[in-house]
Design an enzyme around this catalytic site. Structure first.
Site, PDB file in Angstrom:
ATOM      1  N   GLY A   9     -11.377  -3.491  -2.301  1.00 12.27           N
ATOM      2  CA  GLY A   9     -10.625  -4.110  -1.312  1.00 12.27           C
ATOM      3  C   GLY A   9     -10.466  -3.178  -0.197  1.00 12.27           C
ATOM      4  O   GLY A   9      -9.566  -3.205   0.344  1.00 12.27           O
ATOM      5  N   ASP A  60     -17.765  -8.940  -6.048  1.00 13.96           N
ATOM      6  CA  ASP A  60     -16.390  -9.502  -6.318  1.00 13.96           C
ATOM      7  C   ASP A  60     -16.047  -8.996  -7.689  1.00 13.96           C
ATOM      8  O   ASP A  60     -16.710  -9.118  -8.735  1.00 13.96           O
ATOM      9  CB  ASP A  60     -16.818 -11.116  -6.451  1.00 13.96           C
ATOM     10  CG  ASP A  60     -15.576 -11.935  -6.643  1.00 13.96           C
ATOM     11  OD1 ASP A  60     -14.644 -11.617  -7.100  1.00 13.96           O
ATOM     12  OD2 ASP A  60     -15.644 -13.009  -5.890  1.00 13.96           O
ATOM     13  N   SER A 140       3.216  -4.083  -6.736  1.00 13.11           N
ATOM     14  CA  SER A 140       3.859  -4.844  -5.674  1.00 13.11           C
ATOM     15  C   SER A 140       5.554  -4.883  -6.154  1.00 13.11           C
ATOM     16  O   SER A 140       5.672  -4.873  -7.401  1.00 13.11           O
ATOM     17  CB  SER A 140       3.496  -6.068  -5.618  1.00 13.11           C
ATOM     18  OG  SER A 140       4.592  -7.021  -4.473  1.00 13.11           O
ATOM     19  N   TYR A 153       2.116 -15.358  -8.651  1.00  8.74           N
ATOM     20  CA  TYR A 153       1.346 -14.042  -8.026  1.00  8.74           C
ATOM     21  C   TYR A 153       2.567 -12.950  -8.607  1.00  8.74           C
ATOM     22  O   TYR A 153       2.142 -11.871  -9.054  1.00  8.74           O
ATOM     23  CB  TYR A 153       1.780 -13.966  -6.524  1.00  8.74           C
ATOM     24  CG  TYR A 153       1.488 -12.665  -5.859  1.00  8.74           C
ATOM     25  CD1 TYR A 153       0.323 -12.061  -5.741  1.00  8.74           C
ATOM     26  CD2 TYR A 153       2.552 -12.102  -5.406  1.00  8.74           C
ATOM     27  CE1 TYR A 153       0.210 -11.026  -5.153  1.00  8.74           C
ATOM     28  CE2 TYR A 153       2.485 -10.776  -4.810  1.00  8.74           C
ATOM     29  CZ  TYR A 153       1.055 -10.052  -4.543  1.00  8.74           C
ATOM     30  OH  TYR A 153       0.791  -8.991  -4.299  1.00  8.74           O
ATOM     31  N   PRO A 183       4.366  -1.697  -3.199  1.00  8.37           N
ATOM     32  CA  PRO A 183       5.060  -1.766  -1.927  1.00  8.37           C
ATOM     33  C   PRO A 183       5.892  -3.224  -1.689  1.00  8.37           C
ATOM     34  O   PRO A 183       5.448  -4.087  -2.393  1.00  8.37           O
ATOM     35  CB  PRO A 183       3.812  -2.110  -1.059  1.00  8.37           C
ATOM     36  CG  PRO A 183       2.717  -1.585  -1.912  1.00  8.37           C
ATOM     37  CD  PRO A 183       3.122  -1.963  -3.108  1.00  8.37           C
TER      38      PRO A 183
HETATM   39  P1  NDP Z   1      -5.720  -7.791   2.581  1.00 12.95           P
HETATM   40  O1  NDP Z   1      -5.839  -9.258   2.535  1.00 12.95           O
HETATM   41  O2  NDP Z   1      -5.360  -7.245   3.936  1.00 12.95           O
HETATM   42  O3  NDP Z   1      -6.806  -7.139   1.822  1.00 12.95           O
HETATM   43  C1  NDP Z   1      -7.086  -7.342   0.474  1.00 12.95           C
HETATM   44  C2  NDP Z   1      -8.563  -6.782   0.126  1.00 12.95           C
HETATM   45  O4  NDP Z   1      -8.809  -7.194  -1.300  1.00 12.95           O
HETATM   46  C3  NDP Z   1      -9.195  -7.052   1.040  1.00 12.95           C
HETATM   47  O5  NDP Z   1     -10.501  -5.935   1.309  1.00 12.95           O
HETATM   48  C4  NDP Z   1     -10.361  -8.090   0.057  1.00 12.95           C
HETATM   49  O6  NDP Z   1     -11.872  -7.828   0.433  1.00 12.95           O
HETATM   50  C5  NDP Z   1     -10.252  -7.563  -1.128  1.00 12.95           C
HETATM   51  N1  NDP Z   1     -10.370  -8.475  -2.117  1.00 12.95           N
HETATM   52  C6  NDP Z   1      -9.593  -9.849  -2.305  1.00 12.95           C
HETATM   53  N2  NDP Z   1     -10.258 -10.417  -3.447  1.00 12.95           N
HETATM   54  C7  NDP Z   1     -11.404  -9.772  -3.929  1.00 12.95           C
HETATM   55  C8  NDP Z   1     -12.224 -10.056  -4.975  1.00 12.95           C
HETATM   56  N3  NDP Z   1     -12.388 -11.062  -5.561  1.00 12.95           N
HETATM   57  N4  NDP Z   1     -13.363  -9.092  -4.930  1.00 12.95           N
HETATM   58  C9  NDP Z   1     -13.297  -8.166  -4.173  1.00 12.95           C
HETATM   59  N5  NDP Z   1     -12.327  -7.742  -3.242  1.00 12.95           N
HETATM   60  C10 NDP Z   1     -11.325  -8.582  -3.138  1.00 12.95           C
HETATM   61  O7  NDP Z   1      -4.233  -7.532   1.836  1.00 12.95           O
HETATM   62  P2  NDP Z   1      -3.466  -6.123   1.381  1.00 12.95           P
HETATM   63  O8  NDP Z   1      -4.142  -5.072   1.905  1.00 12.95           O
HETATM   64  O9  NDP Z   1      -2.049  -6.520   1.990  1.00 12.95           O
HETATM   65  O10 NDP Z   1      -3.495  -6.207  -0.166  1.00 12.95           O
HETATM   66  C11 NDP Z   1      -4.287  -5.121  -0.862  1.00 12.95           C
HETATM   67  C12 NDP Z   1      -3.439  -5.051  -2.154  1.00 12.95           C
HETATM   68  O11 NDP Z   1      -1.791  -4.857  -2.026  1.00 12.95           O
HETATM   69  C13 NDP Z   1      -3.442  -6.223  -3.106  1.00 12.95           C
HETATM   70  O12 NDP Z   1      -3.197  -5.975  -4.327  1.00 12.95           O
HETATM   71  C14 NDP Z   1      -1.924  -6.836  -2.854  1.00 12.95           C
HETATM   72  O13 NDP Z   1      -1.503  -7.857  -3.690  1.00 12.95           O
HETATM   73  C15 NDP Z   1      -1.177  -5.655  -2.578  1.00 12.95           C
HETATM   74  N6  NDP Z   1       0.409  -5.758  -2.001  1.00 12.95           N
HETATM   75  C16 NDP Z   1       0.153  -6.154  -0.421  1.00 12.95           C
HETATM   76  C17 NDP Z   1       1.483  -6.409  -0.235  1.00 12.95           C
HETATM   77  C18 NDP Z   1       1.791  -6.637   1.395  1.00 12.95           C
HETATM   78  O14 NDP Z   1       2.631  -7.139   1.675  1.00 12.95           O
HETATM   79  N7  NDP Z   1       0.661  -7.025   2.064  1.00 12.95           N
HETATM   80  C19 NDP Z   1       2.577  -5.782  -0.728  1.00 12.95           C
HETATM   81  C20 NDP Z   1       2.557  -5.318  -1.933  1.00 12.95           C
HETATM   82  C21 NDP Z   1       1.266  -5.288  -2.487  1.00 12.95           C
HETATM   83  P3  NDP Z   1     -12.874  -9.007   0.755  1.00 12.95           P
HETATM   84  O15 NDP Z   1     -12.155 -10.275   1.109  1.00 12.95           O
HETATM   85  O16 NDP Z   1     -13.894  -8.423   1.610  1.00 12.95           O
HETATM   86  O17 NDP Z   1     -13.516  -9.274  -0.825  1.00 12.95           O
HETATM   87  C1  8X3 Z   2       3.136  -8.624  -1.515  1.00 13.39           C
HETATM   88  C2  8X3 Z   2       4.765  -8.402  -1.426  1.00 13.39           C
HETATM   89  O1  8X3 Z   2       6.940  -9.643  -1.466  1.00 13.39           O
HETATM   90  O2  8X3 Z   2       4.932 -11.102  -0.763  1.00 13.39           O
HETATM   91  O3  8X3 Z   2       3.131  -8.258  -2.791  1.00 13.39           O
HETATM   92  O4  8X3 Z   2       5.378 -10.468  -3.024  1.00 13.39           O
HETATM   93  S1  8X3 Z   2       5.561  -9.712  -1.579  1.00 13.39           S
END
Ligand code: NDP
Ligand code: 8X3
Length: 253
Positions: A9, A60, A140, A153, A183
């Protein structure tokens, strides 16, 4: 010595920030995601900015066949993965269980739990054979608490919390480090995905306070890899200063 760091990702948000952080510190990176164009562009940028080697792999994480094909037959120079950052993940929709969309549930469960497992299953045997490696799972605050409409989620991130502990137990005798970084609110494309493209709703989540930046999480992930061989961060919760727990914020609206 330069590490090989695999980040799932890496096309946006936390994964992209991790790619920049590790490449910026001289490590060679394998970056993955579904959006090939973005991966190719990021690959060029990382090579130009940091003079490191970059291997972009488009797949994926929900497709176990594609995961195996991409990760179990890597060219020799890339096969010794030192650090795996299981970051790919998403939330889709926010609803009660009684009204929830089962397709949204499948996407979250398949990506956040099964995808993380498929990638780990492909990479971990090399680490255990070499007796060296570091798995960093991006969990998370949703894996520590359950909040209204977060049900599925939150369940997937509780699974990441449990799997982090399980992987650590299973690999402790081979000397593998296993870390969870959990986070709070980070401003990325996360909310846009959760609200299915509704940019106004997504940006409203981060109004009135300073959320974490993806770079904050990347810094912590990088720091975890800089500790001496005998020390490991098992679990680390990082929150915006203006967020006390999953639902309590200091917002100025
Ligand atoms: P983004 O949406 O900015 O990034 C998500 C990434 O995951 C993208 O690069 C996307 O790439 C990839 N991804 C999603 N689905 C797939 C798939 N099926 N196969 C391969 N790659 C995939 O979100 P974040 O950076 O915020 O999220 C990253 C992680 O952090 C996640 O696990 C999220 O749950 C976690 N998180 C986020 C928080 C927030 O508040 N933002 C807080 C806590 C945790 P592409 O679409 O190109 O496949
Ligand atoms: C992403 C943060 O608070 O939306 O994991 O679940 S929250």
């Amino acid at each position: 010595m330069k590490d090989i760091v695999l980040i799932t990702g890496a096309t946006s948000g936390i994964g992209l920030a991790c790619a920049n952080k590790f490449a910026g510190n001289g490590h060679n990176v394998i970056i993955t995601g579904r959006r090939k164009e973005r991966l190719d562009k990021i690959s060029k940028q990382l090579k130009n900015d940091y003079s490191v080697k970059v291997l972009p792999l488009t797949f994926d994480v929900r497709d176990n066949g594609a995961v195996k094909k991409a990760l179990t037959k890597l060219p020799e120079e890339w096969a010794r993965i030192d650090v795996l950052i299981n970051n790919a993940g998403l939330a889709v929709g926010m609803d009660t269980i009684q009204n929830g969309d089962t397709d949204d549930w499948e996407r979250m469960i398949d990506t956040n739990i099964k995808g993380l497992l498929y990638v780990t299953r492909a990479v971990l045997p090399g680490m255990t054979q070499r007796g060296k490696g570091h798995v960093i799972n991006i969990g998370s605050i949703a894996g520590k608490e359950v909040y209204p409409f977060g049900n599925v989620y939150c369940a997937t991130k509780h699974a990441v919390d449990a799997l982090t502990k399980g992987i650590r137990i299973d690999t402790v005798k081979q000397g593998i480090k296993v870390t969870q970084i959990a986070p709070g609110a980070v401003e990325t494309e996360f909310s846009e995905v959760r609200f299915k493209g509704d940019k106004d709703k997504a940006s409203s989540i981060y109004k009135g306070f300073e959320p974490l930046h993806a770079e904050d999480v990347a810094s912590v992930a990088y720091f975890a890899t800089t500790l001496p061989a005998h020390a490991n961060i098992n679990d680390l919760v990082i929150m915006p200063t203006a967020q006390a727990n999953a639902t309590t914020f200091n917002k100025e609206l």
